[in-house]
Scaffold this motif. Structure first.
Motif: not given
Length: 605
Positions: A250-254
């Motif tokens: 549950h990581q995010q690119k931003w």
């Protein structure tokens, strides 16, 4: 649609096969395709190329969506029976699409599928390692020429004072680390508020870090960097990547590079007079391990890290990093070239490699040109990267060729450094020609505690007269004491050992360090010391390995795991070393051999 699925399954079975028995099977499959398409079987199989492509175009059109939905459905049903539901959902959303897109593009694309089946001529023949050896080794210097080269290279060193290189590996900070949160939550990653509070407060996340499936709070890494700046004052810093936390589902690119920026800024602040050379690891990409080595979809990562590290780089090095994700830079006074490689070129979990495994982004060809340039200038070189070539994550086809390049330029390269494994150990490149030891690979333990590790970093001492490694000092944090003293603790980054003294070595040269695997095989007490350092002094890990050593059924495979790991540097060589039966005890064996099949063969240009 049933026929489409049958054809797809058969394609997976016959892909990348070459022997005569399997060729007959291919012909039988092609016969079925011809019958399905309603055409006659030509005498020359390659006349089937166009019909095969037309057929596979329909297969690709209708199968991808259906197969993806089947994969998702089966994953959703099966995964929660073995893993945390949140982990399963995260993997479903993040990684299954990545794998499926590249898998379908590789195996269902008409051109690739029909070449694999033999209906179309191969555009490129597979390249054997013997072919590569002949290509790379043809102009290698003789032993006498290497000695003369060494004298001239040493003569080019302007600053001959000894110097130090600190190595930071796998710092993995968790910006959501929460003191008191459940550290043994049962999920793949803990120590966060979302994990709740444990009934037993002693099972909660500690202030400075926790021996559990947890990464570190940033304050611990801040203290590590501050200690390095105040007490070590290294001339150079090599940072071998992996800064983000392990919650890959549950990581995010931003904000994927936020930890890298936080650590970079801290290094600039606390160690302002040291030259930093850095490269990212497999966790910096988004999703983790995914890095486009052919196209430009990962340009965002190269842009961001290049700008972070710009003050340390020459203009050419900066543009190399932004353009290709790897770079070199020369310290003229030391007559030493630092070469940073991008190990995503061999990461078997990097599904982009299904699009083309042959020298991704031309990095090996570039490495050869860089080392030839150094050879011509009588200039030494050190190499660093994230994933070591002997790791289970690294494709052996790439690792084999890297070892050939290092053998070709063994007189130029004075040190090779890695991280990634979180353990403290060595590997050895062996000659693909005569099996001799060629070069020691030094693999540093992690800064993070994940999993059950002692936070660590190391400092190499170099001989300024010839740029060779003299020794290294391994530092570890006494985490238990730090947590006992609380938030006002003065952290004790203690000397865990000095390399030469700890292993009883005369020097850090190849001739002495390469004796270590033999000595581990014949000296049980030394093997225990090696396992203790491999475990970063963690009692939890060390006791587990000792228990395995005493187990009648695990003793042989446990010894082989460490000894073979120290004497090889490719996954295939390691599996061969531990033995036929022992390798099947390794859970990674079938997984990574299957992934190697998905990635395909290294091809001739």
């Amino acid at each position: 649609m049933r026929n489409v699925l049958v054809i797809f399954a058969l394609l997976c079975c016959v892909a990348n096969t070459i022997d005569m028995g399997e060729e007959l099977m291919k012909r039988e499959i092609l016969t079925k395709i011809v019958e399905h398409a309603g055409i006659e079987m030509p005498h020359n199989l390659h006349l089937l190329c166009l019909p095969c492509k037309l057929m596979m175009k329909q297969v690709q059109k209708f199968s991808s969506t259906i197969l993806l939905s089947i994969i998702r459905k089966e994953w959703t049903l099966l995964c929660p029976k073995f893993k945390d539901p949140a982990f399963c959902e995260g993997i479903n959303q993040t990684f299954i699409d990545q794998f499926s897109v590249h898998f379908f593009n590789n195996y269902l694309a008409p051109s690739n599928a029909c070449q694999n089946l033999g209906a179309c001529k191969l555009q490129h023949e597979p390249q054997t390692i013997k072919d590569y050896i002949n290509e790379v080794m043809q102009d290698k210097l003789s032993k006498e020429e290497q000695k003369q080269w060494q004298v001239m290279a040493e003569g080019n060193i302007k600053n001959q004072e000894d110097y130090t290189i600190a190595q930071f590996a796998d710092l993995h900070i968790d910006v959501e680390y929460s003191v008191g949160a459940n550290a043994f939550c049962g999920a793949p990653f803990c120590c966060r508020e979302e994990n709740g509070k444990p009934k037993d407060p002693s099972k909660g996340a500690q202030y400075w870090g926790t021996y559990a499936e947890c990464d570190l709070p940033f304050r611990t890494i801040q203290d590590l960097i501050k200690f390095t700046g105040e007490k070590i004052k290294p001339d150079f810093i090599i940072w071998t990547g992996d800064s983000t936390s392990h919650d890959v589902w549950h990581q995010q690119k931003w904000n994927q590079t936020l930890p890298t920026k936080m650590i970079t800024d801290e290094i600039k602040k606390q160690i302002p007079n040291s030259q930093l050379y850095a490269i990212y690891g497999n966790h910096e990409g988004y999703p983790a391990d995914q890095y486009d080595m052919i196209g430009e979809s990962t340009q965002w990562l190269r842009d961001e890290v290049a700008d972070m590290w710009k003050q340390y780089l020459t203009q050419e090095s900066y543009y190399q990093l932004r353009r290709n994700g790897y770079y070199s830079q020369v310290d003229e006074a030391r007559n030493l070239k630092f070469i940073a490689l991008n190990s995503q070129a061999c990461d078997l979990l990097n599904f982009y490699l299904m699009d083309g495994i042959t020298d991704p982004r031309g990095m090996l060809k570039w490495l050869i040109s860089e080392l030839k340039d150094s050879e011509a200038k009588h200039q030494f070189a050190v190499i660093f990267a994230h994933i070591p070539p002997g790791d289970t994550f690294c494709n052996s086809q790439w690792a084999d060729r890297f070892s050939v390049v290092i053998e070709r330029f063994e007189h130029v390269v004075t040190g090779i450094f890695y991280g990634h494994t979180h353990q403290d150990h060595v590997q050895h490149i062996r000659s693909k020609i005569d099996g001799r030891y060629v070069k020691t690979l030094f693999i540093a333990p992690s800064g993070t505690t994940f999993s059950y590790q002692n936070p660590s970093f190391r400092v190499f001492q170099f001989n300024g007269k010839n740029n060779s490694i003299k020794d290294y000092v391994q530092y570890r944090l006494d985490l238990a004491k730090a947590n006992k003293d609380g938030q006002n603790a003065i952290l004790n980054w203690e000397v865990a050992y000095n390399f030469l003294e700890y292993y009883g070595l005369e020097s850090a040269s190849l001739v002495h360090v390469s004796s270590l695997p033999y000595r581990l095989k014949h000296d049980d007490e030394l093997l225990k010391k090696y396992i203790y350092s491999y475990s970063t002094g963690s009692d939890v890990l060390y006791k587990k390995h000792l228990k395995d050593l005493k187990n009648l059924f695990l003793k042989k495979s446990t010894k082989s795991f460490f000894i073979c790991g120290a004497e090889t540097s490719t996954l295939d060589d390691w599996y061969e070393c531990i033995g036929f039966f022992e390798k099947f005890k390794e859970s990674s064996f079938l997984t990574f051999k299957l992934l190697e099949q998905f990635i395909g063969k290294w091809l001739k240009e």
